[in-house]
Scaffold this active site. Structure first.
Site, mmCIF file in Angstrom:
data_model
loop_
_atom_site.group_PDB
_atom_site.id
_atom_site.type_symbol
_atom_site.label_atom_id
_atom_site.label_comp_id
_atom_site.label_asym_id
_atom_site.label_seq_id
_atom_site.Cartn_x
_atom_site.Cartn_y
_atom_site.Cartn_z
ATOM 1 N N GLU A 233 7.527 1.129 5.191
ATOM 2 C CA GLU A 233 7.029 0.044 6.035
ATOM 3 C C GLU A 233 7.286 -1.267 5.303
ATOM 4 O O GLU A 233 7.084 -1.353 4.085
ATOM 5 C CB GLU A 233 5.513 0.235 6.264
ATOM 6 N N HIS B 99 0.821 -1.214 0.000
ATOM 7 C CA HIS B 99 0.000 0.000 0.000
ATOM 8 C C HIS B 99 0.850 1.256 0.000
ATOM 9 O O HIS B 99 2.032 1.224 0.326
ATOM 10 C CB HIS B 99 -0.984 0.036 1.182
#
Ligand code: CO
Length: 137
Positions: free
Chosen positions: A129, A7
């Site tokens: 991340e 994402h």
């Protein structure tokens, strides 16, 4: 080592408005909001055919997003998330290479999978991340 782009996370000052924009105007499939108290955020996933957008909004007075939104009042890109097969092996490899991993231990993220964040200074100024890919995705 890294796999799919899981994402792109966008910090938004008004979560309802952002959800409405993605759902009503852009016609995307948008999940229900999910509170992650450990991270100080409420997240909403926008499901796209090839990846997801994570809408992030502060949760609680100590949310790290409060300062981000003070600096970017209209909202902005907060981080990108790449999948890895084995998060502990990835962290070990990155530390050996001199990259700063912000989390001492992987934490359970929005998808119930272990995640860590990498300091932007070694990543071209972008917060990154890493999420351990789930076997069923
Ligand atoms: Co994320």
């Amino acid at each position: 080592m890294i796999g799919r782009l899981n994402h792109v996370a966008l910090a938004v000052p008004d979560l309802d408005q952002a959800v409405a924009t993605y759902r009503e105007i852009l016609g995307a499939r948008v999940d229900a909001p999910c509170d992650l108290p450990e991270f100080g955020v409420t997240v909403v996933f926008v499901r796209l055919p090839n990846t997801n957008v994570e809408l992030l909004h502060p949760l609680g007075e100590r949310s790290p997003l409060i300062r981000f939104l003070q600096r970017h009042p209209s909202g902005g890109m907060h981080h990108v998330c790449y999948e890895v097969a084995d998060i502990r092996a990835a962290v070990e490899r990155l530390r050996v290479q001199g990259l700063e991993v912000l989390d001492p231990e992987p934490r359970i993220g929005a998808h119930g999978q272990p995640v860590v964040f990498l300091h932007p200074k070694g990543m071209g100024g972008v917060l990154v991340e890493l999420e351990q890919a789930s076997h069923d995705s």
